[in-house]
Scaffold this motif. Structure first.
Motif, mmCIF file in Angstrom:
data_model
loop_
_atom_site.group_PDB
_atom_site.id
_atom_site.type_symbol
_atom_site.label_atom_id
_atom_site.label_comp_id
_atom_site.label_asym_id
_atom_site.label_seq_id
_atom_site.Cartn_x
_atom_site.Cartn_y
_atom_site.Cartn_z
ATOM 1 N N UNK A 67 4.890 6.878 1.128
ATOM 2 C CA UNK A 67 4.676 7.454 2.452
ATOM 3 C C UNK A 67 5.769 6.940 3.389
ATOM 4 N N UNK A 68 6.732 7.803 3.780
ATOM 5 C CA UNK A 68 7.817 7.310 4.626
ATOM 6 C C UNK A 68 7.374 7.044 6.062
ATOM 7 N N UNK A 69 7.904 5.975 6.659
ATOM 8 C CA UNK A 69 7.597 5.649 8.061
ATOM 9 C C UNK A 69 8.885 5.206 8.736
ATOM 10 N N UNK A 70 9.244 5.900 9.821
ATOM 11 C CA UNK A 70 10.395 5.488 10.642
ATOM 12 C C UNK A 70 9.811 4.922 11.926
ATOM 13 N N UNK A 71 9.981 3.647 12.136
ATOM 14 C CA UNK A 71 9.378 3.012 13.323
ATOM 15 C C UNK A 71 10.035 1.655 13.537
ATOM 16 N N UNK A 72 9.797 1.058 14.713
ATOM 17 C CA UNK A 72 10.369 -0.277 14.925
ATOM 18 C C UNK A 72 9.755 -1.284 13.952
ATOM 19 N N UNK A 73 10.578 -2.203 13.463
ATOM 20 C CA UNK A 73 10.101 -3.316 12.628
ATOM 21 C C UNK A 73 10.488 -4.595 13.361
ATOM 22 N N UNK B 3 0.819 -1.222 0.000
ATOM 23 C CA UNK B 3 0.000 0.000 0.000
ATOM 24 C C UNK B 3 0.854 1.274 0.000
ATOM 25 N N UNK B 4 2.101 1.160 -0.534
ATOM 26 C CA UNK B 4 2.886 2.372 -0.818
ATOM 27 C C UNK B 4 3.593 2.993 0.370
ATOM 28 N N UNK B 5 3.835 2.207 1.416
ATOM 29 C CA UNK B 5 4.603 2.750 2.551
ATOM 30 C C UNK B 5 6.075 2.377 2.382
ATOM 31 N N UNK B 6 6.925 3.304 2.793
ATOM 32 C CA UNK B 6 8.374 3.105 2.733
ATOM 33 C C UNK B 6 8.851 3.082 4.181
ATOM 34 N N UNK B 7 9.130 1.882 4.694
ATOM 35 C CA UNK B 7 9.320 1.712 6.138
ATOM 36 C C UNK B 7 10.794 1.410 6.434
ATOM 37 N N UNK B 8 11.334 2.102 7.441
ATOM 38 C CA UNK B 8 12.713 1.840 7.856
ATOM 39 C C UNK B 8 12.791 1.907 9.377
ATOM 40 N N UNK B 9 13.699 1.134 9.997
ATOM 41 C CA UNK B 9 13.811 1.198 11.463
ATOM 42 C C UNK B 9 14.091 2.623 11.934
ATOM 43 N N UNK C 86 23.193 3.449 12.655
ATOM 44 C CA UNK C 86 23.800 4.649 12.087
ATOM 45 C C UNK C 86 22.738 5.492 11.381
ATOM 46 N N UNK C 87 22.837 6.793 11.584
ATOM 47 C CA UNK C 87 21.940 7.760 10.938
ATOM 48 C C UNK C 87 22.462 7.983 9.515
ATOM 49 N N UNK C 88 22.096 7.075 8.607
ATOM 50 C CA UNK C 88 22.657 7.090 7.255
ATOM 51 C C UNK C 88 22.199 8.311 6.462
ATOM 52 N N UNK C 89 23.113 8.867 5.699
ATOM 53 C CA UNK C 89 22.788 10.060 4.904
ATOM 54 C C UNK C 89 21.983 9.656 3.663
ATOM 55 N N UNK D 106 16.652 9.449 1.181
ATOM 56 C CA UNK D 106 15.538 8.651 0.624
ATOM 57 C C UNK D 106 14.231 9.017 1.329
ATOM 58 N N UNK D 107 14.278 9.153 2.656
ATOM 59 C CA UNK D 107 13.057 9.533 3.388
ATOM 60 C C UNK D 107 12.553 10.891 2.895
#
Ligand SMILES: Cc1ncc(COP(=O)(O)O)c(C=O)c1O
Length: 360
Positions: A280-286, A249-255, A262-265, A270-271
């Motif tokens: 739709x970017x999502x930063x959350x626990x996976x 459903x178009x979400x872009x999820x990353x921890x 590391x806080x990757x550049x 990308x976010x």
């Protein structure tokens, strides 16, 4: 006062023909340009002695602190040549800020942002012949680093430190075109724990990740995904890259950044561009259950790793001691994200966010 990295020219630089031969097939990380930036810091006098000088070995005393207690940090960024011949860095201030964060964690001195950038910029200007042309995803990889250079075996923050930047031409990560990689999910080794050094770019993190990396090779995987060390309830990152999932459903999820990764550049870039691509970017626990279950039930449709070296790499499958979870072929969205980042870096689209810093 800011440091000035004055050029001390290499008296015996490689000929144009020698440089051309390296740039024709640069590989990664084994050939170095004619110069290096260096500055030193002492507790008494702060930063001094900045120069771009001929590339060559350091003299390190056998009692040099870094050899014993690994008080060391580094960065990685690239210089890109655009089609018009100009040369650009991608978000160098972000690397400079992360270098400060890493330094603080490792009790190394803070290098001002402008001095970090100046050390990188002046090296690229001096060695601009070493920046490959814009075809085929080549670039000049830049490696800033800082290490404890004091001759002392006591365990404490060093009172003498060296900062340096070296440059290495780099070819496309995927010589034969982008191919999905398989990822080993380790449950027997951890990379970082809460309160540890996971969010710092320090050499020790990479030494600690090697054993899991080799475990991954034994299972036919080229990279390893680490899980949170204590509770084992969160997917974290790879040994040298961040990880993303794309849902049906178009979400872009990353921890989320929890202090252990590391806080990757590339991650943050990308976010930022996600919305341009309709994601739709999502930063959350996976959780590991979500990772494996989502692939099994089709709600996760793509996955990729990202970092400066390989930009964006599609993931073909995750493997662990419990089995294998294969992702569908195609990777259309992953490749669109990859191209969106590369287009900015190589100047093929307008740099609307001010991410490029022109050097030449
Ligand atoms: C552990 C780790 N995670 C993530 C990354 C990606 O960071 P960046 O996108 O800034 O290269 C790297 C590479 O620097 C890394 O070493």
């Amino acid at each position: 006062m800011s440091l000035r990295f004055e050029l001390i020219p290499n008296p015996a630089p490689r000929t144009d023909a020698e440089v051309a031969a390296v740039l024709a097939d640069p590989g990664f990380g084994s050939r170095f340009s004619d110069h290096m930036s260096v500055a030193t810091w002492t507790k008494a006098d702060g930063w001094a002695d900045a120069a771009v000088r001929p590339y060559g070995p350091f003299q390190i005393d056998p009692a040099g602190a870094v050899l014993h207690y690994a008080q060391e940090i580094f960065e990685g960024l690239k210089a890109y040549r655009h089609a018009d011949g100009s040369i650009h860095l991608f978000r160098p201030e972000a690397n400079a800020r992360r270098f400060q964060t890493s330094a603080a964690r490792m009790m190394l001195p803070e290098l001002p942002i402008e001095d970090f950038v100046e050390g990188v910029v002046e090296l690229v200007r001096a060695d601009q012949r070493w920046v490959p042309d814009s075809t085929g995803e080549k670039s000049l990889y830049l490696r800033p680093f800082m290490f404890a250079d004091e001759v002392f075996l006591g365990v404490r923050a060093a009172e003498r430190v060296t900062f340096s930047v070296i440059a290495s031409p780099s070819g496309p990560y995927f010589a034969g075109g982008v191919k999905p990689v398989d990822i080993w999910v380790t449950d027997s080794y951890a990379r970082a724990g809460v309160g540890g050094t996971g969010a710092a770019k320090c050499g020790g993190n990479y030494a600690a990740s090697l054993i899991a990396q080799y475990q991954g090779y034994e299972h036919g995987c080229s990279q390893v995904l680490f899980i949170e060390a204590a509770e084992k309830d969160r997917v974290e990152e790879l040994g040298g890259m961040n990880v993303f999932l794309i849902t049906a459903d178009g979400k872009l999820v990353t921890p989320a950044l929890t202090g252990t990764i590391l806080d990757g550049i590339t991650r943050s870039s990308i976010l930022t561009v996600a919305a341009d691509l309709g994601l739709q970017p999502e930063e959350r626990p996976i959780t590991p259950e979500e990772l494996f279950g989502g692939i099994a039930d089709g709600s996760t449709v793509e996955a990729f790793s990202c970092g400066t070296a390989a930009v964006v790499t599609p993931i073909g499958a995750f493997r662990s001691v419990n089995g294998e979870w294969k992702l569908p072929a195609g990777n259309e969205v992953t490749l669109a994200i990859r191209n969106a980042i590369l287009d900015i870096q190589y100047g093929r689209v307008a740099d609307t966010r001010g991410w490029l810093r022109r050097v030449v």
